[in-house]
Write an enzyme that holds these catalytic residues in place. Sequence first.
Site, PDB file in Angstrom:
ATOM      1  N   THR A  72     -41.005 -35.494  68.526  1.00  0.00           N
ATOM      2  CA  THR A  72     -41.237 -36.924  68.415  1.00  0.00           C
ATOM      3  C   THR A  72     -42.707 -37.236  68.141  1.00  0.00           C
ATOM      4  O   THR A  72     -43.014 -38.117  67.353  1.00  0.00           O
ATOM      5  CB  THR A  72     -40.804 -37.637  69.705  1.00  0.00           C
ATOM      6  OG1 THR A  72     -39.462 -37.261  69.998  1.00  0.00           O
ATOM      7  CG2 THR A  72     -40.864 -39.144  69.531  1.00  0.00           C
ATOM      8  N   GLN A  81     -30.731 -42.890  72.454  1.00  0.00           N
ATOM      9  CA  GLN A  81     -31.508 -42.406  71.317  1.00  0.00           C
ATOM     10  C   GLN A  81     -30.757 -41.357  70.496  1.00  0.00           C
ATOM     11  O   GLN A  81     -31.381 -40.524  69.837  1.00  0.00           O
ATOM     12  CB  GLN A  81     -32.844 -41.816  71.791  1.00  0.00           C
ATOM     13  CG  GLN A  81     -33.725 -42.781  72.540  1.00  0.00           C
ATOM     14  CD  GLN A  81     -34.194 -43.908  71.678  1.00  0.00           C
ATOM     15  OE1 GLN A  81     -33.650 -45.002  71.724  1.00  0.00           O
ATOM     16  NE2 GLN A  81     -35.197 -43.669  70.864  1.00  0.00           N
ATOM     17  N   THR A  82     -29.453 -41.374  70.575  1.00  0.00           N
ATOM     18  CA  THR A  82     -28.669 -40.335  69.914  1.00  0.00           C
ATOM     19  C   THR A  82     -27.435 -40.965  69.279  1.00  0.00           C
ATOM     20  O   THR A  82     -26.773 -41.793  69.895  1.00  0.00           O
ATOM     21  CB  THR A  82     -28.233 -39.267  70.920  1.00  0.00           C
ATOM     22  OG1 THR A  82     -29.378 -38.850  71.671  1.00  0.00           O
ATOM     23  CG2 THR A  82     -27.626 -38.070  70.237  1.00  0.00           C
ATOM     24  N   GLU A 137     -22.896 -42.823  78.157  1.00  0.00           N
ATOM     25  CA  GLU A 137     -24.067 -43.700  78.037  1.00  0.00           C
ATOM     26  C   GLU A 137     -25.368 -42.891  78.011  1.00  0.00           C
ATOM     27  O   GLU A 137     -26.285 -43.207  77.260  1.00  0.00           O
ATOM     28  CB  GLU A 137     -24.107 -44.700  79.198  1.00  0.00           C
ATOM     29  CG  GLU A 137     -23.025 -45.772  79.133  1.00  0.00           C
ATOM     30  CD  GLU A 137     -23.304 -46.817  78.064  1.00  0.00           C
ATOM     31  OE1 GLU A 137     -24.458 -46.927  77.629  1.00  0.00           O
ATOM     32  OE2 GLU A 137     -22.354 -47.512  77.664  1.00  0.00           O
ATOM     33  N   ARG A 159     -14.063 -45.071  75.247  1.00  0.00           N
ATOM     34  CA  ARG A 159     -13.439 -46.390  75.376  1.00  0.00           C
ATOM     35  C   ARG A 159     -11.977 -46.271  75.778  1.00  0.00           C
ATOM     36  O   ARG A 159     -11.313 -47.280  76.016  1.00  0.00           O
ATOM     37  CB  ARG A 159     -13.545 -47.163  74.052  1.00  0.00           C
ATOM     38  CG  ARG A 159     -14.961 -47.592  73.758  1.00  0.00           C
ATOM     39  CD  ARG A 159     -15.053 -48.379  72.466  1.00  0.00           C
ATOM     40  NE  ARG A 159     -16.453 -48.765  72.204  1.00  0.00           N
ATOM     41  CZ  ARG A 159     -16.895 -49.218  71.039  1.00  0.00           C
ATOM     42  NH1 ARG A 159     -16.058 -49.368  70.035  1.00  0.00           N
ATOM     43  NH2 ARG A 159     -18.167 -49.544  70.897  1.00  0.00           N
ATOM     44  N   LEU A 219     -29.049 -31.109  72.267  1.00  0.00           N
ATOM     45  CA  LEU A 219     -28.974 -32.574  72.257  1.00  0.00           C
ATOM     46  C   LEU A 219     -30.359 -33.218  72.332  1.00  0.00           C
ATOM     47  O   LEU A 219     -30.542 -34.355  71.910  1.00  0.00           O
ATOM     48  CB  LEU A 219     -28.129 -33.075  73.431  1.00  0.00           C
ATOM     49  CG  LEU A 219     -26.747 -33.646  73.122  1.00  0.00           C
ATOM     50  CD1 LEU A 219     -26.159 -34.301  74.351  1.00  0.00           C
ATOM     51  CD2 LEU A 219     -26.802 -34.646  71.977  1.00  0.00           C
ATOM     52  N   GLY A 220     -31.334 -32.496  72.899  1.00  0.00           N
ATOM     53  CA  GLY A 220     -32.679 -33.057  72.992  1.00  0.00           C
ATOM     54  C   GLY A 220     -32.874 -33.965  74.192  1.00  0.00           C
ATOM     55  O   GLY A 220     -31.923 -34.254  74.925  1.00  0.00           O
ATOM     56  N   CYS A 275     -23.983 -58.314  55.478  1.00  0.00           N
ATOM     57  CA  CYS A 275     -23.952 -59.705  55.949  1.00  0.00           C
ATOM     58  C   CYS A 275     -22.693 -60.454  55.496  1.00  0.00           C
ATOM     59  O   CYS A 275     -22.220 -61.344  56.202  1.00  0.00           O
ATOM     60  CB  CYS A 275     -25.198 -60.449  55.473  1.00  0.00           C
ATOM     61  SG  CYS A 275     -26.742 -59.747  56.114  1.00  0.00           S
TER      62      CYS A 275
END
Length: 351
Positions: A295, A36-37, A31, A19, A74-75, A191
Amino acid sequence: MHQTLLAWYRQQGRQLPWRETRDPYAIWISEIMLQQTQVKTVLPYYQRWLQLFPTVYDLAAADQQTVLKAWEGLGYYARARNLHKAAQVIVAQHQGQFPEQFEDVVALPGIGRTTAGGILSAAFNQPVPILDGNVKRVLARLIALRQPPSKALDQLWQLSTALVPPREARDFNQALMDLGATVCTRHRPACLICPWRSPCAAYNQNVQLEIPMTETRAPLPHKQIGVAVVWNEQRQILIDRRPQSGLLGGLWEFPGGKIEPGEAVEDCIRRELQEELAIDVEVGDRLITIDHTYTHFKVTLNVFHCRHIGGKPQPIECDEVRWVAVSDLEQFPFPKANGQIIEAIKEIAVS
DNA sequence: CACTCGTGGGG
DNA sequence: TCCCCAAGAGT
């Protein structure tokens, strides 16, 4: 709605390295790594990657083994292979400039609708929607969605599209993801401090813990694998490179295969090495036993020392075969489960 | 369109 | 121990 969330983001948003830049290349890398990480896992990889490949030209010019080595651990290794391919496309077809048209971006390998939206909003402030896991959960609760998000993707995309503000898409999309990651979490959502508590249908109906609904999965099958650490007369070990497509594509491994019902591990190893590499081995002592979960299945790797008896190794069911010294193993990208084998080999080697 | 594709962490 | 999940995409 926007202003409430944006005000919260300016005070409570996370400070993340991607950022701090608007370089579409660096944002693109982040990105892809974040697919999924979790952020915590990505951080060290992101920093090392930009040191190794500072620009799209560096990435495009690298060889795939170097790229996979940087990704090791990292997969989902197709992400690294696609990143590499896409870099070469950007150099060849976009003059090294990351494309700014949505259609051009989603056409790049490894970039789908969500990742394209994430890049274009973060890098260029384009008002395009995103729908990742965080946003799915936030929006599902916002409207108290009574079905799993996967069954209502059209509706969720429409909502995400309707919500993106025309001139503050960058911060808004980032805020949406931060809200999901830090407040609107799966377990114990906070919340009481949520900027969207008041319009949240799930909160108002007190069903936030039941949403998003999840679909149940079948139990994972468990495979027994025989794995060979094959030694030759020069104290080298045989490794092979897996095919590009499929599980762990492009990575190196110690050869072996699935143990058939009723088959002894030693018989499995001799059979697999004959079928896959056309070599004969003598199976010796067990080196290590490793349990690992992927997985869609679980494996037990039964790893045995072997002695090469005869036959020149042929790459029958893999892309390449090599004899390597123990000290050179670390130069090759291996799957996580194989890393434990390497550690065990090193312990033997020093003793 | 259901299935494939890694790894680490939390409950 | 076991299941679920995390900034999804490709086929």
